[in-house]
Design a protein around this motif. Sequence first.
Motif, PDB file in Angstrom:
ATOM      1  N   PHE A  11     -16.419   5.336  17.313  1.00  0.00           N
ATOM      2  CA  PHE A  11     -15.781   5.002  16.033  1.00  0.00           C
ATOM      3  C   PHE A  11     -14.285   5.313  16.037  1.00  0.00           C
ATOM      4  O   PHE A  11     -13.479   4.535  15.530  1.00  0.00           O
ATOM      5  CB  PHE A  11     -16.470   5.779  14.907  1.00  0.00           C
ATOM      6  N   TYR A  12     -13.906   6.467  16.613  1.00  0.00           N
ATOM      7  CA  TYR A  12     -12.508   6.899  16.577  1.00  0.00           C
ATOM      8  C   TYR A  12     -11.787   6.744  17.916  1.00  0.00           C
ATOM      9  O   TYR A  12     -10.562   6.776  17.959  1.00  0.00           O
ATOM     10  CB  TYR A  12     -12.418   8.362  16.132  1.00  0.00           C
ATOM     11  N   GLY A  13     -12.526   6.616  19.008  1.00  0.00           N
ATOM     12  CA  GLY A  13     -11.900   6.484  20.320  1.00  0.00           C
ATOM     13  C   GLY A  13     -12.038   7.751  21.149  1.00  0.00           C
ATOM     14  O   GLY A  13     -12.490   8.796  20.678  1.00  0.00           O
ATOM     15  N   HIS A  14     -11.626   7.670  22.420  1.00  0.00           N
ATOM     16  CA  HIS A  14     -11.740   8.803  23.343  1.00  0.00           C
ATOM     17  C   HIS A  14     -10.791   9.935  22.956  1.00  0.00           C
ATOM     18  O   HIS A  14     -11.100  11.111  23.110  1.00  0.00           O
ATOM     19  CB  HIS A  14     -11.432   8.353  24.778  1.00  0.00           C
ATOM     20  N   SER A  15      -9.594   9.577  22.502  1.00  0.00           N
ATOM     21  CA  SER A  15      -8.611  10.578  22.084  1.00  0.00           C
ATOM     22  C   SER A  15      -7.824  10.022  20.906  1.00  0.00           C
ATOM     23  O   SER A  15      -7.615   8.812  20.801  1.00  0.00           O
ATOM     24  CB  SER A  15      -7.666  10.935  23.233  1.00  0.00           C
ATOM     25  N   PHE A  16      -7.392  10.905  20.027  1.00  0.00           N
ATOM     26  CA  PHE A  16      -6.677  10.474  18.830  1.00  0.00           C
ATOM     27  C   PHE A  16      -5.947  11.665  18.233  1.00  0.00           C
ATOM     28  O   PHE A  16      -6.203  12.812  18.603  1.00  0.00           O
ATOM     29  CB  PHE A  16      -7.643   9.864  17.804  1.00  0.00           C
ATOM     30  N   TYR A  17      -5.043  11.388  17.327  1.00  0.00           N
ATOM     31  CA  TYR A  17      -4.299  12.447  16.638  1.00  0.00           C
ATOM     32  C   TYR A  17      -4.395  12.190  15.136  1.00  0.00           C
ATOM     33  O   TYR A  17      -3.697  11.346  14.589  1.00  0.00           O
ATOM     34  CB  TYR A  17      -2.838  12.477  17.098  1.00  0.00           C
ATOM     35  N   ARG A  18      -5.303  12.893  14.517  1.00  0.00           N
ATOM     36  CA  ARG A  18      -5.519  12.751  13.083  1.00  0.00           C
ATOM     37  C   ARG A  18      -5.646  14.131  12.460  1.00  0.00           C
ATOM     38  O   ARG A  18      -6.048  15.084  13.121  1.00  0.00           O
ATOM     39  CB  ARG A  18      -6.805  11.963  12.790  1.00  0.00           C
ATOM     40  N   ILE A  58     -10.681  12.967   6.829  1.00  0.00           N
ATOM     41  CA  ILE A  58      -9.830  12.744   7.989  1.00  0.00           C
ATOM     42  C   ILE A  58      -8.875  11.594   7.693  1.00  0.00           C
ATOM     43  O   ILE A  58      -9.187  10.694   6.910  1.00  0.00           O
ATOM     44  CB  ILE A  58     -10.684  12.419   9.242  1.00  0.00           C
ATOM     45  N   HIS A  59      -7.691  11.638   8.305  1.00  0.00           N
ATOM     46  CA  HIS A  59      -6.769  10.521   8.167  1.00  0.00           C
ATOM     47  C   HIS A  59      -7.422   9.248   8.702  1.00  0.00           C
ATOM     48  O   HIS A  59      -8.018   9.248   9.775  1.00  0.00           O
ATOM     49  CB  HIS A  59      -5.478  10.789   8.948  1.00  0.00           C
ATOM     50  N   THR A  60      -7.292   8.184   7.948  1.00  0.00           N
ATOM     51  CA  THR A  60      -7.888   6.916   8.367  1.00  0.00           C
ATOM     52  C   THR A  60      -7.204   6.381   9.615  1.00  0.00           C
ATOM     53  O   THR A  60      -7.839   5.790  10.479  1.00  0.00           O
ATOM     54  CB  THR A  60      -7.773   5.876   7.231  1.00  0.00           C
ATOM     55  N   TYR A  61      -5.899   6.610   9.724  1.00  0.00           N
ATOM     56  CA  TYR A  61      -5.137   6.011  10.814  1.00  0.00           C
ATOM     57  C   TYR A  61      -4.702   7.048  11.842  1.00  0.00           C
ATOM     58  O   TYR A  61      -4.436   8.200  11.518  1.00  0.00           O
ATOM     59  CB  TYR A  61      -3.919   5.268  10.256  1.00  0.00           C
ATOM     60  N   ASP A  62      -4.621   6.596  13.083  1.00  0.00           N
ATOM     61  CA  ASP A  62      -4.235   7.444  14.204  1.00  0.00           C
ATOM     62  C   ASP A  62      -2.712   7.467  14.314  1.00  0.00           C
ATOM     63  O   ASP A  62      -2.071   6.420  14.344  1.00  0.00           O
ATOM     64  CB  ASP A  62      -4.858   6.862  15.481  1.00  0.00           C
ATOM     65  N   TYR A  63      -2.145   8.662  14.394  1.00  0.00           N
ATOM     66  CA  TYR A  63      -0.689   8.781  14.477  1.00  0.00           C
ATOM     67  C   TYR A  63      -0.146   8.527  15.879  1.00  0.00           C
ATOM     68  O   TYR A  63       1.059   8.474  16.068  1.00  0.00           O
ATOM     69  CB  TYR A  63      -0.251  10.165  13.993  1.00  0.00           C
ATOM     70  N   GLY A  64      -1.020   8.393  16.862  1.00  0.00           N
ATOM     71  CA  GLY A  64      -0.571   8.005  18.197  1.00  0.00           C
ATOM     72  C   GLY A  64      -0.136   9.150  19.081  1.00  0.00           C
ATOM     73  O   GLY A  64      -0.326   9.120  20.285  1.00  0.00           O
ATOM     74  N   LEU A  69       2.314  12.974  14.336  1.00  0.00           N
ATOM     75  CA  LEU A  69       1.479  13.583  13.304  1.00  0.00           C
ATOM     76  C   LEU A  69       2.197  14.752  12.654  1.00  0.00           C
ATOM     77  O   LEU A  69       2.198  14.908  11.435  1.00  0.00           O
ATOM     78  CB  LEU A  69       0.161  14.055  13.923  1.00  0.00           C
ATOM     79  N   ARG A  70       2.847  15.560  13.478  1.00  0.00           N
ATOM     80  CA  ARG A  70       3.546  16.734  12.961  1.00  0.00           C
ATOM     81  C   ARG A  70       4.725  16.324  12.080  1.00  0.00           C
ATOM     82  O   ARG A  70       5.001  16.946  11.062  1.00  0.00           O
ATOM     83  CB  ARG A  70       4.020  17.595  14.132  1.00  0.00           C
ATOM     84  N   GLU A  71       5.420  15.265  12.473  1.00  0.00           N
ATOM     85  CA  GLU A  71       6.606  14.827  11.738  1.00  0.00           C
ATOM     86  C   GLU A  71       6.289  13.782  10.669  1.00  0.00           C
ATOM     87  O   GLU A  71       7.187  13.285  10.000  1.00  0.00           O
ATOM     88  CB  GLU A  71       7.627  14.241  12.721  1.00  0.00           C
ATOM     89  N   ARG A  72       5.007  13.443  10.512  1.00  0.00           N
ATOM     90  CA  ARG A  72       4.587  12.405   9.563  1.00  0.00           C
ATOM     91  C   ARG A  72       5.349  11.098   9.816  1.00  0.00           C
ATOM     92  O   ARG A  72       5.823  10.440   8.892  1.00  0.00           O
ATOM     93  CB  ARG A  72       4.824  12.853   8.119  1.00  0.00           C
TER      94      ARG A  72
END
Length: 377
Positions: A11-18, A58-64, A69-72
């Motif tokens: 659903f979310y992938g192998h790795s993500f930043y949320r 959880i955040h719907t979108y992945d910040y990459g 993510l830290r800097e929005r």
Amino acid sequence: MKGLQSFYKAFYGHSFYRHFRRPPDFNLKKFRIQFTVENPKTLYLHVHRNSSHHPCLIHTYDYGSKGNLRERNKSKIVFDRAFFDFDVTNPQIKEIKNELISLRSHGLNYQKEKQEDLTEILQKLIIKKKVAKPAIDEAKDFALKFKETFGKEPALFFSGCKGCHAYTFFKASSFKNIDLALSWFAEHIKNTYNYETLDLSVNRDSTARLSRIPYSKHQITQLAVVSFTIDDDYLEIMRKSLNPYVEPFEIEDHSTNFHKHLQKIDLVESFNANVKKTTKPKNVALSGNFNNQRNLNDHRIFFRSILGNPVREYPEKNYVMYQCPFPDHTDIKPSFMVHKCGYQCYSCQKKGNYWQFLKDYYNLSDIQVKKCLKEML
């Protein structure tokens, strides 16, 4: 729950930043409110430990990347899905939830029997009175119409209370302003098909949107967030929620070219927003009362002269709130904060002082701002 980690991987992938958020139901500092989740295992552990006692969002979108993510950093978010929320407004459930939250503010074991009784009442309202049925029926209808247009139906999930979520997936794409595109699309289908339960506020600030994690338990109703199909009847969905099990999930079954449609809307709506921005009357900023330098030293006075009276005032906290004046997004709930030394919008993330505001809002150069301020003073 067997297979849950594999589901999160699909659903979310192998790795993500949320951001995984678990807002506490009672005010104890030892409870961490926010985590960064980077893989299915970390997410599974948090859900396993916290579900049923605290909201698992959880955040719907992945910040990459962790830096984004830290800097929005919204400009670099990876958009690979669209999220639509269907929710029923029910005063009775709201009243019971508020009472239960009030009890929980004293602790999970405070008047435990009463908490359990209220939870049971909520479950009966949702299951036997079919409170969530209007939202589920409209989500099913939306899924059918979406499939007719884009080829595949979205993934549907019961929220564990009085609504449901619809996800559609697509190739990771960039947008000028996905909020504008999703807002236009959601408002269009809501008006076209008269979807009373479709929550437009979700799409107006989609990049900050938190969604309930599939197969976590709703902390108030103790019903699980479970998937369902168009063919499932209401009672079958409730049975799944009471006795959850992980169903097979393939993201390809819900992947479409919806991003191409969104990108076209994005171009048009972004252009319209820029036109509105550039056609603002540039002499409006001169209408305020700037008889002394103090007005520029205190931004609350400056913005009162420009925007009028604030929507909300907080004298004890020394700041006021306005609806954001920038056209990039629709700000129903005031999120534009003005304090003595500057301003910040918590929705579109614009911030600065009076100089920056005049530049951005009226599309002025530094020389023009300097000239305006000279005329004001």
